[in-house]
Design an enzyme around this catalytic site. Structure first.
Site, PDB file in Angstrom:
ATOM      1  N   GLY A  91       0.757  -1.241   0.000  1.00 50.83           N
ATOM      2  CA  GLY A  91       0.000   0.000   0.000  1.00 50.83           C
ATOM      3  C   GLY A  91       0.785   1.287   0.000  1.00 50.83           C
ATOM      4  O   GLY A  91       0.211   2.357  -0.153  1.00 50.83           O
ATOM      5  N   CYS A 103     -13.454   4.546 -28.341  1.00 48.25           N
ATOM      6  CA  CYS A 103     -14.720   5.257 -28.480  1.00 48.25           C
ATOM      7  C   CYS A 103     -15.435   5.388 -27.145  1.00 48.25           C
ATOM      8  O   CYS A 103     -16.441   4.720 -26.882  1.00 48.25           O
ATOM      9  CB  CYS A 103     -15.590   4.529 -29.500  1.00 48.25           C
ATOM     10  SG  CYS A 103     -14.716   4.357 -31.049  1.00 48.25           S
ATOM     11  N   GLU A 104     -14.893   6.210 -26.271  1.00 50.19           N
ATOM     12  CA  GLU A 104     -15.450   6.509 -24.953  1.00 50.19           C
ATOM     13  C   GLU A 104     -14.927   7.885 -24.577  1.00 50.19           C
ATOM     14  O   GLU A 104     -13.729   8.137 -24.739  1.00 50.19           O
ATOM     15  CB  GLU A 104     -14.886   5.566 -23.861  1.00 50.19           C
ATOM     16  CG  GLU A 104     -15.183   4.113 -23.992  1.00 50.19           C
ATOM     17  CD  GLU A 104     -16.537   3.713 -23.427  1.00 50.19           C
ATOM     18  OE1 GLU A 104     -17.140   4.517 -22.679  1.00 50.19           O
ATOM     19  OE2 GLU A 104     -16.973   2.607 -23.748  1.00 50.19           O
ATOM     20  N   ARG A 111      -5.867   3.635 -15.588  1.00 47.34           N
ATOM     21  CA  ARG A 111      -6.012   4.316 -14.308  1.00 47.34           C
ATOM     22  C   ARG A 111      -6.701   5.689 -14.403  1.00 47.34           C
ATOM     23  O   ARG A 111      -7.527   6.006 -13.551  1.00 47.34           O
ATOM     24  CB  ARG A 111      -4.656   4.442 -13.593  1.00 47.34           C
ATOM     25  CG  ARG A 111      -4.035   3.070 -13.275  1.00 47.34           C
ATOM     26  CD  ARG A 111      -2.758   3.180 -12.456  1.00 47.34           C
ATOM     27  NE  ARG A 111      -2.997   3.739 -11.163  1.00 47.34           N
ATOM     28  CZ  ARG A 111      -2.756   4.991 -10.802  1.00 47.34           C
ATOM     29  NH1 ARG A 111      -2.184   5.841 -11.664  1.00 47.34           N
ATOM     30  NH2 ARG A 111      -3.050   5.419  -9.617  1.00 47.34           N
ATOM     31  N   GLU A 118       3.817  -7.023   1.674  1.00 45.79           N
ATOM     32  CA  GLU A 118       3.230  -7.339   0.362  1.00 45.79           C
ATOM     33  C   GLU A 118       3.225  -6.101  -0.535  1.00 45.79           C
ATOM     34  O   GLU A 118       2.163  -5.662  -0.987  1.00 45.79           O
ATOM     35  CB  GLU A 118       1.779  -7.811   0.536  1.00 45.79           C
ATOM     36  CG  GLU A 118       1.556  -8.896   1.540  1.00 45.79           C
ATOM     37  CD  GLU A 118       0.067  -9.072   1.922  1.00 45.79           C
ATOM     38  OE1 GLU A 118      -0.783  -8.278   1.461  1.00 45.79           O
ATOM     39  OE2 GLU A 118      -0.224  -9.998   2.678  1.00 45.79           O
ATOM     40  N   PRO A 119       4.377  -5.497  -0.803  1.00 49.02           N
ATOM     41  CA  PRO A 119       4.341  -4.294  -1.641  1.00 49.02           C
ATOM     42  C   PRO A 119       4.101  -4.619  -3.110  1.00 49.02           C
ATOM     43  O   PRO A 119       4.597  -5.622  -3.625  1.00 49.02           O
ATOM     44  CB  PRO A 119       5.749  -3.699  -1.456  1.00 49.02           C
ATOM     45  CG  PRO A 119       6.615  -4.849  -1.071  1.00 49.02           C
ATOM     46  CD  PRO A 119       5.740  -5.873  -0.409  1.00 49.02           C
ATOM     47  N   GLY A 120       3.335  -3.785  -3.767  1.00 48.44           N
ATOM     48  CA  GLY A 120       3.088  -3.945  -5.204  1.00 48.44           C
ATOM     49  C   GLY A 120       3.534  -2.689  -5.936  1.00 48.44           C
ATOM     50  O   GLY A 120       4.657  -2.596  -6.447  1.00 48.44           O
ATOM     51  N   ARG A 121       2.673  -1.679  -5.920  1.00 49.83           N
ATOM     52  CA  ARG A 121       2.913  -0.429  -6.643  1.00 49.83           C
ATOM     53  C   ARG A 121       4.299   0.148  -6.372  1.00 49.83           C
ATOM     54  O   ARG A 121       4.990   0.590  -7.291  1.00 49.83           O
ATOM     55  CB  ARG A 121       1.844   0.582  -6.221  1.00 49.83           C
ATOM     56  CG  ARG A 121       1.887   1.892  -6.980  1.00 49.83           C
ATOM     57  CD  ARG A 121       0.971   2.950  -6.329  1.00 49.83           C
ATOM     58  NE  ARG A 121      -0.342   2.441  -6.004  1.00 49.83           N
ATOM     59  CZ  ARG A 121      -1.382   2.472  -6.839  1.00 49.83           C
ATOM     60  NH1 ARG A 121      -1.267   3.010  -8.024  1.00 49.83           N
ATOM     61  NH2 ARG A 121      -2.550   1.966  -6.468  1.00 49.83           N
ATOM     62  N   TYR A 169      -9.843   5.780 -12.037  1.00 49.46           N
ATOM     63  CA  TYR A 169      -9.742   6.495 -10.761  1.00 49.46           C
ATOM     64  C   TYR A 169      -9.451   7.980 -10.946  1.00 49.46           C
ATOM     65  O   TYR A 169      -8.982   8.625 -10.013  1.00 49.46           O
ATOM     66  CB  TYR A 169      -8.586   5.943  -9.900  1.00 49.46           C
ATOM     67  CG  TYR A 169      -8.345   4.470  -9.862  1.00 49.46           C
ATOM     68  CD1 TYR A 169      -9.223   3.627  -9.182  1.00 49.46           C
ATOM     69  CD2 TYR A 169      -7.195   3.923 -10.437  1.00 49.46           C
ATOM     70  CE1 TYR A 169      -8.952   2.270  -9.093  1.00 49.46           C
ATOM     71  CE2 TYR A 169      -6.930   2.568 -10.350  1.00 49.46           C
ATOM     72  CZ  TYR A 169      -7.817   1.745  -9.681  1.00 49.46           C
ATOM     73  OH  TYR A 169      -7.544   0.422  -9.585  1.00 49.46           O
TER      74      TYR A 169
HETATM   75  C1  LIG Z   1      -3.170  -5.045  -3.948  1.00 51.46           C
HETATM   76  C2  LIG Z   1      -2.691  -5.653  -2.702  1.00 51.46           C
HETATM   77  C3  LIG Z   1      -1.401  -5.398  -2.245  1.00 51.46           C
HETATM   78  C4  LIG Z   1      -0.452  -4.426  -2.924  1.00 51.46           C
HETATM   79  O1  LIG Z   1      -0.890  -3.121  -2.829  1.00 51.46           O
HETATM   80  P1  LIG Z   1       0.063  -1.936  -3.386  1.00 51.46           P
HETATM   81  O2  LIG Z   1      -0.698  -0.722  -3.104  1.00 51.46           O
HETATM   82  O3  LIG Z   1       0.216  -2.189  -4.837  1.00 51.46           O
HETATM   83  O4  LIG Z   1       1.346  -2.024  -2.646  1.00 51.46           O
HETATM   84  C5  LIG Z   1      -0.964  -6.052  -1.109  1.00 51.46           C
HETATM   85  N1  LIG Z   1      -1.776  -6.913  -0.453  1.00 51.46           N
HETATM   86  C6  LIG Z   1      -3.033  -7.168  -0.859  1.00 51.46           C
HETATM   87  C7  LIG Z   1      -3.877  -8.122  -0.101  1.00 51.46           C
HETATM   88  C8  LIG Z   1      -3.533  -6.553  -1.986  1.00 51.46           C
HETATM   89  O5  LIG Z   1      -4.779  -6.803  -2.386  1.00 51.46           O
END
Ligand SMILES: *Cc1c(COP(=O)(O)O)cnc(C)c1O
Length: 426
Positions: free
Chosen positions: A247, A353-354, A323, A284-287, A327
């Site tokens: 997050g 076409c939107e 995105r 659990e980092p993603g972004r 959002y």
């Molecule tokens: C999407 C998600 C993440 C990653 O979130 P980021 O904002 O991309 O870091 C981690 N854990 C869970 C359960 C998620 O659904």
């Protein structure tokens, strides 16, 4: 004149008037591979991962990359080689981890709607842990595990009811969100979990939202989590690992999220103070691992001056970069070749076409048809959310490592898009 360095993106910069990603000219990449094209900097991903690891140095840490941010196989392979595990949200994502050579024993499985076949698939692969999101899921998981002769390691995702102050669609830790088990119900859920035959209680987790730019909600969530761990352990149930979700935000438009190492030094001081500093931790980092590593190169097709708006029509669209449409998100858009010509104000839009198909509004650009633009911060939640709307093939992708650019996805063809479909036979 745009500064040479782009803030927050040390591996994307102008050399003279030409944009480079690491040592590759973005214009050359576009000439070689066509547009729209995603390019990712491997050094940026490595740096972002290292920032988390420095924050946790000397601690027991599993980094599980939340692969829904960008699940392209070569990126997964890169993170697997760096020793990462993966946070998955579907059986399809598990198949990708395996295809990329990831280690299933470092996989955690999140999500509110796991199906029985997905549970079985994950048990057979031998994943590390299921992050369970409801009391009903506990029952079903226990049943699937005991019927198949497995024991499922579980962590319960707590909804700590803290406001991450982000976009409502990406906030997940408030009472009104569908995620996790309410704080008040958590102890009861753990009591139930330890009675169920197919389960082994392993940990506890939260994930409060995405694109969080303030450390406060994390600190509050950690406090609330530790309160629960104390209650659960007082009840005689051992919590082996603490999982803090992902997050952490990135800089899209002058956003100033805390650096991963600074944030975690602060939170670990809290964990130490409360006596939890030597636990096994999971994040659990993603972004924050991939977002600012990526850009999307697009070509200007037409300029369309209007009375109220000027439009700059490019060859990338909402199916490539969803995105803004989803959002109202902001992505910086910069020229691949800077010119000193006079700028005008444009809405940068795609061919779909939107009216929702826009990439940027009211941007000052000096552009001509045939010029190329780079949409920045396109590493996360772009390609993984891309669609074939308007039967537009998904873009090609390259992974840049210094002066080398590896083609990691070829542009999708109409044949690719129609492969799964069948005509009527009578
Ligand atoms: C999407 C998600 C993440 C990653 O979130 P980021 O904002 O991309 O870091 C981690 N854990 C869970 C359960 C998620 O659904």
């Amino acid at each position: 004149m745009t500064p040479s360095k782009l803030p927050g993106r040390p591996h994307i910069a102008y050399q003279g008037d030409n944009l480079f990603i690491e040592a590759c000219s973005v214009g050359d990449l576009a000439r070689t591979h066509g547009t729209p094209l995603f390019a990712y900097s491997q050094a940026s991903m490595a740096d972002a991962l290292q920032a988390y690891r420095s924050g946790f140095s000397g601690r027991k840490l599993h980094v599980c990359y939340a692969m829904k941010a960008n699940s392209s196989l070569a990126l997964l392979q890169f993170f697997a080689r760096q020793g990462c595990g993966f946070d998955i949200v579907s059986g399809g994502e598990l198949a990708r981890v395996l295809a990329a050579g990831g280690d299933p024993s470092k996989v955690i499985f999140s999500g509110v709607g796991k199906t029985r076949p997905e549970m079985l698939q994950a048990l057979e692969a031998g994943i590390l842990c299921f992050n369970v999101e409801s009391e009903a899921e506990l029952e079903v998981l226990s049943e699937v595990a005991s019927h198949s002769g497995h024991t499922a390691r579980v962590s319960i995702r707590v909804n700590p009811n803290v406001d991450p102050k982000t976009h409502p669609y990406i906030s997940t830790g408030l009472k009104g969100n569908k995620f996790g088990i309410a704080h008040e119900r958590t102890l009861a859920a753990y009591r139930r979990a330890v009675q169920l035959p197919g389960l082994h209680v392993s940990g506890i987790d939260f994930h409060i939202g995405s694109q969080i730019t303030d450390s406060r909600p994390f600190a509050d969530a950690v406090d609330r989590l530790l309160d629960l761990v104390e209650q659960i352990e007082a009840d005689g149930i051992a919590i082996e690992h603490l999982d803090f979700g992902g997050g952490l935000g990135i800089d899209y438009a002058g956003d100033t999220p805390p650096a991963a190492d600074v944030l975690w030094q602060e939170l670990l001081a809290k964990l130490d103070a409360r006596g939890f500093g030597d636990r096994q931790f999971i994040i659990e980092p993603g972004r924050s691992l991939v977002g600012n590593a990526g850009l999307c190169v697009t070509e200007v097709l037409y300029l369309k001056p209007g009375e109220e708006k000027n439009f700059c029509i490019v060859d990338a669209a909402m199916n490539d970069l969803p995105r803004p449409a989803m959002y109202q998100a902001f992505h910086a858009i910069v020229p691949v070749h800077r010119s000193a010509a006079e700028t005008s104000t444009y809405d940068v839009v795609g061919p779909v076409c939107e009216s929702g198909d826009w990439l940027g509004r009211d941007r000052e650009l000096a552009v001509q048809p045939g010029d190329r633009l780079a949409v920045l911060s396109a590493g996360a939640y772009c390609m993984s959310m891309a669609s074939n709307y308007n039967t537009r093939g998904r873009a090609a992708e390259v992974l840049v490592d210094g002066a080398e650019a590896h083609l990691i996805r070829v542009r999708e063809t109409p044949q690719d898009m129609m492969r799964a479909e069948r005509l009527l036979t009578d």
